[in-house]
Design a protein around this motif. Structure first.
Motif, PDB file in Angstrom:
ATOM      1  N   ASP A   1      50.051  38.808  58.709  1.00 37.36           N
ATOM      2  CA  ASP A   1      51.098  39.521  59.437  1.00 37.36           C
ATOM      3  C   ASP A   1      51.436  40.776  58.640  1.00 37.36           C
ATOM      4  N   GLY A   2      51.473  41.914  59.294  1.00 34.79           N
ATOM      5  CA  GLY A   2      51.733  43.179  58.620  1.00 34.79           C
ATOM      6  C   GLY A   2      53.073  43.255  57.924  1.00 34.79           C
ATOM      7  N   GLY A   3      54.001  42.359  58.263  1.00 39.84           N
ATOM      8  CA  GLY A   3      55.325  42.378  57.645  1.00 39.84           C
ATOM      9  C   GLY A   3      55.494  41.388  56.514  1.00 39.84           C
ATOM     10  N   ILE A   4      54.456  40.634  56.176  1.00 37.17           N
ATOM     11  CA  ILE A   4      54.594  39.616  55.131  1.00 37.17           C
ATOM     12  C   ILE A   4      54.514  40.266  53.749  1.00 37.17           C
ATOM     13  N   THR A   5      55.372  39.830  52.864  1.00 37.18           N
ATOM     14  CA  THR A   5      55.360  40.363  51.508  1.00 37.18           C
ATOM     15  C   THR A   5      54.267  39.699  50.684  1.00 37.18           C
ATOM     16  N   LEU A   6      53.902  40.359  49.617  1.00 36.29           N
ATOM     17  CA  LEU A   6      52.939  39.788  48.683  1.00 36.29           C
ATOM     18  C   LEU A   6      53.465  38.460  48.151  1.00 36.29           C
ATOM     19  N   LEU A   7      54.753  38.395  47.854  1.00 38.27           N
ATOM     20  CA  LEU A   7      55.357  37.153  47.366  1.00 38.27           C
ATOM     21  C   LEU A   7      55.154  36.011  48.348  1.00 38.27           C
ATOM     22  N   ASP A   8      55.431  36.248  49.608  1.00 39.25           N
ATOM     23  CA  ASP A   8      55.284  35.188  50.606  1.00 39.25           C
ATOM     24  C   ASP A   8      53.818  34.823  50.836  1.00 39.25           C
TER      25      ASP A   8
ATOM     26  N   ARG B   1      52.973  32.564  47.709  1.00 36.02           N
ATOM     27  CA  ARG B   1      53.645  31.261  47.683  1.00 36.02           C
ATOM     28  C   ARG B   1      53.368  30.418  48.930  1.00 36.02           C
ATOM     29  N   ASP B   2      53.566  31.003  50.089  1.00 35.82           N
ATOM     30  CA  ASP B   2      53.557  30.227  51.324  1.00 35.82           C
ATOM     31  C   ASP B   2      52.174  30.041  51.936  1.00 35.82           C
ATOM     32  N   HIS B   3      51.280  30.977  51.678  1.00 34.47           N
ATOM     33  CA  HIS B   3      49.968  30.901  52.316  1.00 34.47           C
ATOM     34  C   HIS B   3      48.852  30.518  51.345  1.00 34.47           C
ATOM     35  N   LEU B   4      48.995  30.910  50.083  1.00 35.64           N
ATOM     36  CA  LEU B   4      47.944  30.621  49.104  1.00 35.64           C
ATOM     37  C   LEU B   4      48.358  29.550  48.097  1.00 35.64           C
ATOM     38  N   GLU B   5      49.586  29.059  48.224  1.00 42.38           N
ATOM     39  CA  GLU B   5      50.126  27.984  47.380  1.00 42.38           C
ATOM     40  C   GLU B   5      50.073  28.303  45.896  1.00 42.38           C
ATOM     41  N   LEU B   6      50.237  29.568  45.549  1.00 42.48           N
ATOM     42  CA  LEU B   6      50.381  29.997  44.164  1.00 42.48           C
ATOM     43  C   LEU B   6      51.882  30.102  43.894  1.00 42.48           C
ATOM     44  N   VAL B   7      52.489  28.979  43.574  1.00 44.53           N
ATOM     45  CA  VAL B   7      53.948  28.899  43.518  1.00 44.53           C
ATOM     46  C   VAL B   7      54.532  29.180  42.136  1.00 44.53           C
TER      47      VAL B   7
ATOM     48  N   ASP C   1      46.999  45.735  40.042  1.00 49.00           N
ATOM     49  CA  ASP C   1      46.128  46.679  39.333  1.00 49.00           C
ATOM     50  C   ASP C   1      46.630  46.916  37.907  1.00 49.00           C
ATOM     51  N   GLY C   2      47.117  45.856  37.274  1.00 49.07           N
ATOM     52  CA  GLY C   2      47.557  45.923  35.887  1.00 49.07           C
ATOM     53  C   GLY C   2      48.964  46.427  35.671  1.00 49.07           C
ATOM     54  N   ARG C   3      49.636  46.833  36.729  1.00 47.76           N
ATOM     55  CA  ARG C   3      51.016  47.341  36.603  1.00 47.76           C
ATOM     56  C   ARG C   3      51.974  46.335  37.205  1.00 47.76           C
ATOM     57  N   ARG C   4      53.098  46.176  36.587  1.00 50.16           N
ATOM     58  CA  ARG C   4      54.056  45.186  37.080  1.00 50.16           C
ATOM     59  C   ARG C   4      54.777  45.686  38.324  1.00 50.16           C
ATOM     60  N   VAL C   5      54.929  44.768  39.267  1.00 48.49           N
ATOM     61  CA  VAL C   5      55.652  45.047  40.501  1.00 48.49           C
ATOM     62  C   VAL C   5      56.460  43.810  40.864  1.00 48.49           C
ATOM     63  N   VAL C   6      57.555  44.019  41.558  1.00 48.83           N
ATOM     64  CA  VAL C   6      58.289  42.891  42.117  1.00 48.83           C
ATOM     65  C   VAL C   6      57.657  42.608  43.472  1.00 48.83           C
ATOM     66  N   SER C   7      57.029  41.459  43.579  1.00 49.34           N
ATOM     67  CA  SER C   7      56.203  41.149  44.746  1.00 49.34           C
ATOM     68  C   SER C   7      56.999  40.945  46.022  1.00 49.34           C
ATOM     69  N   CYS C   8      58.312  40.802  45.930  1.00 49.81           N
ATOM     70  CA  CYS C   8      59.118  40.660  47.142  1.00 49.81           C
ATOM     71  C   CYS C   8      59.285  41.990  47.876  1.00 49.81           C
TER      72      CYS C   8
ATOM     73  N   THR D   1      47.423  39.872  39.700  1.00 50.71           N
ATOM     74  CA  THR D   1      47.439  38.821  38.679  1.00 50.71           C
ATOM     75  C   THR D   1      48.805  38.157  38.720  1.00 50.71           C
ATOM     76  N   THR D   2      48.791  36.852  38.882  1.00 56.53           N
ATOM     77  CA  THR D   2      50.022  36.056  38.874  1.00 56.53           C
ATOM     78  C   THR D   2      50.072  35.259  37.581  1.00 56.53           C
ATOM     79  N   ILE D   3      51.129  34.532  37.389  1.00 62.29           N
ATOM     80  CA  ILE D   3      51.264  33.703  36.196  1.00 62.29           C
ATOM     81  C   ILE D   3      50.115  32.708  36.092  1.00 62.29           C
ATOM     82  N   GLU D   4      49.598  32.260  37.212  1.00 60.96           N
ATOM     83  CA  GLU D   4      48.478  31.312  37.190  1.00 60.96           C
ATOM     84  C   GLU D   4      47.215  31.939  36.598  1.00 60.96           C
ATOM     85  N   GLY D   5      47.119  33.254  36.639  1.00 57.21           N
ATOM     86  CA  GLY D   5      45.940  33.944  36.130  1.00 57.21           C
ATOM     87  C   GLY D   5      46.155  34.636  34.798  1.00 57.21           C
ATOM     88  N   LEU D   6      47.316  34.456  34.184  1.00 51.94           N
ATOM     89  CA  LEU D   6      47.622  35.145  32.935  1.00 51.94           C
ATOM     90  C   LEU D   6      46.770  34.643  31.779  1.00 51.94           C
TER      91      LEU D   6
END
Length: 162
Positions: free
Chosen positions: A26-33, A36-42, A61-68, A81-86
């Motif tokens: 969905d074009g309106g879904i955030t990276l955070l959602d 968490r909700d679709h890829l189960e990377l919670v 791309d190596g820079r920090r962003v707030v995914s919401c 990269t999420t905490i699971e990939g750190l």
């Protein structure tokens, strides 16, 4: 912030923790959602959902962003990269080890965002002093008040990297 209103479907192809993802979102879904909700990377937590607390920080791309505040569709062709990939599989990242050693968390809710921001600021070379660490970590809130321990953990890790 996902308003719940559909803005159409977007085809996206991105890498998340080194793994290719391709799909229609969905074009309106955030990276955070998406994470968490679709890829189960919670591991990435949802805090304020307004970009103010830093709890949902990931690397784009190596820079920090707030995914919401980032739409998943904006990530097409990019590396997340999420905490699971750190850390390497089966191990801890030096920052995770330092957070444990320095007791840099209490409830742990903000910890994944803190770690992702800390990893980026060390990579950016912005951990030269405690004041600099505090400045560049100011977007990550800790309601438990573990700030002195967080700064100590980052400082120690940055010294190991040099």
């Amino acid at each position: 912030m996902n308003t719940g209103r559909s803005t159409g479907i977007a085809d996206v192809a991105l890498r998340i923790n080194g793994v290719a993802f391709r799909g229609a979102v969905d074009g309106g879904i955030t990276l955070l959602d998406l994470l968490r909700d679709h890829l189960e990377l919670v591991g990435t937590k949802k805090g304020c959902d307004q970009g103010a607390c830093g709890t949902c920080t990931v690397l784009l791309d190596g820079r920090r962003v707030v995914s919401c505040l980032v739409l998943a569709a904006q990530c097409d062709g990019r590396e997340v990269t999420t905490i699971e990939g750190l850390a390497p599989e089966g191990g801890l990242h030096p920052l995770q080890e330092a957070f444990i050693r320095h007791d840099a968390f209490q409830c742990g809710f903000c910890t994944s965002g803190q770690l992702m921001s800390a990893a980026a600021l060390i990579e950016e070379g912005r951990a030269g002093s405690d004041a600099e660490i505090r400045e560049y970590m100011s977007g990550n809130l800790c309601r438990c008040g573990a700030y002195p321990n967080i700064v100590a953990a980052i400082r120690d890790t940055a010294r190991q990297v040099v």
